[in-house]
Design an enzyme around this catalytic site. Structure first.
Site, PDB file in Angstrom:
ATOM      1  N   ASP A   1     -23.505  -0.986  32.887  1.00 46.22           N
ATOM      2  CA  ASP A   1     -23.901  -2.399  32.996  1.00 46.22           C
ATOM      3  C   ASP A   1     -23.297  -3.143  31.805  1.00 46.22           C
ATOM      4  OD1 ASP A   1     -25.246  -4.756  33.911  1.00 46.22           O
ATOM      5  OD2 ASP A   1     -26.925  -4.364  32.581  1.00 46.22           O
ATOM      6  N   SER A   2     -23.380  -4.456  31.847  1.00 44.67           N
ATOM      7  CA  SER A   2     -22.947  -5.236  30.681  1.00 44.67           C
ATOM      8  C   SER A   2     -23.916  -5.043  29.515  1.00 44.67           C
ATOM      9  CB  SER A   2     -22.915  -6.718  31.051  1.00 44.67           C
ATOM     10  OG  SER A   2     -24.204  -7.130  31.495  1.00 44.67           O
TER      11      SER A   2
ATOM     12  N   TYR B   1     -21.853 -10.982  31.292  1.00 46.47           N
ATOM     13  CA  TYR B   1     -20.826 -11.117  32.322  1.00 46.47           C
ATOM     14  C   TYR B   1     -21.003 -12.402  33.142  1.00 46.47           C
ATOM     15  CZ  TYR B   1     -19.040  -6.265  31.978  1.00 46.47           C
ATOM     16  OH  TYR B   1     -18.448  -5.092  31.584  1.00 46.47           O
ATOM     17  N   GLY B   2     -22.239 -12.841  33.298  1.00 49.12           N
ATOM     18  CA  GLY B   2     -22.543 -13.957  34.206  1.00 49.12           C
ATOM     19  C   GLY B   2     -21.660 -15.185  34.010  1.00 49.12           C
TER      20      GLY B   2
ATOM     21  N   CYS C   1     -24.912  -3.091  37.959  1.00 49.40           N
ATOM     22  CA  CYS C   1     -24.706  -4.497  37.604  1.00 49.40           C
ATOM     23  C   CYS C   1     -24.222  -5.220  38.857  1.00 49.40           C
ATOM     24  CB  CYS C   1     -23.655  -4.585  36.501  1.00 49.40           C
ATOM     25  SG  CYS C   1     -23.147  -6.265  36.090  1.00 49.40           S
ATOM     26  N   ASN C   2     -24.971  -6.213  39.308  1.00 51.65           N
ATOM     27  CA  ASN C   2     -24.570  -6.961  40.505  1.00 51.65           C
ATOM     28  C   ASN C   2     -23.286  -7.746  40.267  1.00 51.65           C
ATOM     29  OD1 ASN C   2     -27.095  -7.209  42.642  1.00 51.65           O
ATOM     30  ND2 ASN C   2     -27.764  -6.787  40.563  1.00 51.65           N
ATOM     31  N   THR C   3     -23.137  -8.317  39.074  1.00 58.37           N
ATOM     32  CA  THR C   3     -21.960  -9.146  38.795  1.00 58.37           C
ATOM     33  C   THR C   3     -20.693  -8.296  38.901  1.00 58.37           C
ATOM     34  OG1 THR C   3     -23.372 -10.327  37.222  1.00 58.37           O
ATOM     35  CG2 THR C   3     -21.026 -10.837  37.181  1.00 58.37           C
TER      36      THR C   3
ATOM     37  N   CYS D   1     -29.843  -9.415  39.935  1.00 52.27           N
ATOM     38  CA  CYS D   1     -29.273  -9.067  38.631  1.00 52.27           C
ATOM     39  C   CYS D   1     -30.157  -7.948  38.110  1.00 52.27           C
ATOM     40  CB  CYS D   1     -29.318 -10.273  37.694  1.00 52.27           C
ATOM     41  SG  CYS D   1     -28.929  -9.838  35.980  1.00 52.27           S
ATOM     42  N   THR D   2     -29.531  -6.872  37.644  1.00 46.02           N
ATOM     43  CA  THR D   2     -30.333  -5.696  37.261  1.00 46.02           C
ATOM     44  C   THR D   2     -31.197  -5.954  36.026  1.00 46.02           C
ATOM     45  OG1 THR D   2     -28.386  -4.836  36.089  1.00 46.02           O
ATOM     46  CG2 THR D   2     -28.793  -4.017  38.329  1.00 46.02           C
ATOM     47  N   HIS D   3     -30.918  -7.016  35.299  1.00 47.96           N
ATOM     48  CA  HIS D   3     -31.792  -7.359  34.171  1.00 47.96           C
ATOM     49  C   HIS D   3     -33.171  -7.839  34.642  1.00 47.96           C
ATOM     50  CE1 HIS D   3     -28.197  -7.198  31.653  1.00 47.96           C
ATOM     51  NE2 HIS D   3     -28.952  -7.402  30.587  1.00 47.96           N
TER      52      HIS D   3
HETATM   53  N1  DGL Z   1     -27.053  -7.015  34.699  1.00 46.68           N
HETATM   54  C1  DGL Z   1     -26.007  -7.780  35.230  1.00 46.68           C
HETATM   55  C2  DGL Z   1     -26.099  -8.007  36.727  1.00 46.68           C
HETATM   56  O1  DGL Z   1     -26.750  -7.254  37.433  1.00 46.68           O
HETATM   57  C3  DGL Z   1     -25.278  -8.840  34.458  1.00 46.68           C
HETATM   58  C4  DGL Z   1     -25.930  -9.622  33.378  1.00 46.68           C
HETATM   59  C5  DGL Z   1     -24.893 -10.370  32.561  1.00 46.68           C
HETATM   60  O2  DGL Z   1     -24.172  -9.700  31.807  1.00 46.68           O
HETATM   61  O3  DGL Z   1     -24.768 -11.606  32.689  1.00 46.68           O
HETATM   62  O4  DGL Z   1     -25.526  -8.906  37.255  1.00 46.68           O
END
Ligand code: DGL
Length: 263
Positions: A11-12, A43-44, A75-77, A189-191
Site C-alpha cells: 500500500d502507499s 497516492y490519492g 490499495c484501491n488507488t 480506500c483501504t485506509h
Molecule cells: N490506501 C490507499 C487506497 O486504498 C491510498 C491512500 C493514499 O495514498 O492516498 O486507495
C-alpha cells in the site's frame, strides 16, 4: 513451494493493514511482508501517469527482494490504475483491491450507494465499469477524500482523532443530490476501514462495505494447496520513506508485524 515464502502486502501507507487483518484471521501461519510506499504517500492526489510508473517498478523490486508466493495490492488507488500492468510484469499471482460496489448494490434498499475513496480512485474508468456492471439500477455517488486518508494515518500513528473531523470529511458525499437517501457506503480506500468506529458514528444507519474479508478469502483460495510454517511467524514491514516511530511500530505489532526497516 517453500513454506517460508511470504505473502507480500503493498500500500502507499498503513491502509493495507485493513486487508492484512482479515487475512491473518484466515491464514494465521502465513509469513507476511508488509510494504508501505511512504516516500510516495499519499497516492490519492497523484496523477494516473505517476502511479502507473511508480507501482509496477516498486513491486518488481519488492518481489525480487522478498520472493513472495503471492502479492496483494492492498490499495484501491494503485489497483484501479496499475493492476493489469503489475500482473503483466510479475510472474506470480497478484490480488488487487477494487471498490466493493457489487456487494454494496446487493445490500442497498434505497438504490443510492456512496463510493468513498481517494480523489484518484473515484475518477477511474474502472469504477465506472463496476458501477455499470453491478449497480446499473443504483445512483452511485462518489467522493474522494485526502483528509480521511490523513486521519487514518494519524490514528495509527497513536494520535487522537475526532468523529467531528471524520463527519466533515464525509459531508460532501451527503451533500450531493440524493445523498440523504444513501443507505450503503463503499469504503473504496483501504485506509478507511481503520476508521470504522468513527465512520459508523459519522454515518449512523448507513451500512459500510469494504473488500477486506473477500480479499482474504481469495488469498486463501489461491494458496489452498500450499504448505505453511507449523506456527505463526513474526511479520516484517518495510517503508520506502524511513522507519516508523514508536506509536506506529506498536500499531504494526498488533497486526503481527514485529520488525520494520527502510526499503
Ligand atoms: N490506501 C490507499 C487506497 O486504498 C491510498 C491512500 C493514499 O495514498 O492516498 O486507495
Amino acid at each position: 513451494m517453500n513454506p517460508a515464502a511470504p505473502l507480500l502486502f503493498f500500500d502507499s501507507g498503513i491502509g493495507g493493514l485493513s486487508v492484512l487483518g482479515p487475512t491473518r484471521t484466515l491464514l494465521p501461519n502465513a509469513p507476511i511482508v508488509y510494504a508501505a510506499d511512504s516516500a510516495g504517500f499519499p497516492y490519492g492526489p497523484r496523477s494516473e501517469a505517476e502511479i502507473a510508473a511508480r507501482v509496477p517498478a516498486l513491486l518488481g523490486r519488492l518481489v525480487e527482494r522478498f520472493r513472495p508466493r503471492l502479492a496483494v495490492i492492498a490499495c484501491n488507488t494503485a489497483s484501479t490504475i496499475a493492476l493489469d500492468a503489475v500482473r503483466a510484469a510479475l510472474d506470480l499471482p497478484v490480488v488487487g483491491t477494487v471498490p466493493a460496489i457489487k456487494p454494496a448494490a446487493t445490500l442497498s434498499r434505497s438504490r443510492v450507494i456512496g463510493v468513498l475513496g481517494t480523489e484518484a480512485t473515484v475518477r477511474q474508468p474502472y469504477v465506472d465499469d463496476l458501477a455499470s456492471r453491478f449497480a446499473a439500477d443504483c445512483t452511485v455517488l462518489r467522493h474522494g477524500s485526502a483528509e480521511l486518508v490523513a486521519i487514518a494515518e494519524t490514528k495509527l500513528g497513536g494520535e487522537t482523532v475526532t468523529v467531528d473531523s471524520v463527519r466533515c470529511a464525509v459531508q460532501p458525499l451527503l451533500d450531493q443530490a440524493n445523498g440523504d437517501r444513501m443507505d450503503v457506503v463503499v469504503l473504496a480506500c483501504t485506509h478507511f476501514p481503520l476508521l470504522g468506529d468513527e465512520l459508523r458514528a459519522a454515518l449512523p444507519g448507513t451500512a459500510l462495505v469494504d473488500g477486506g474479508a473477500g480479499i482474504a478469502r481469495r488469498i486463501a483460495t489461491l494458496t489452498r494447496d500450499q504448505p505453511w510454517p507449523d506456527a505463526p511467524r513474526e511479520g516484517h514491514a518495510v517503508f520506502t520513506g524511513g522507519t516508523p516511530g514508536p506509536a506506529l511500530a506498536a500499531a504494526l505489532r498488533r497486526f503481527g508485524l514485529s520488525s520494520s526497516s527502510a526499503f
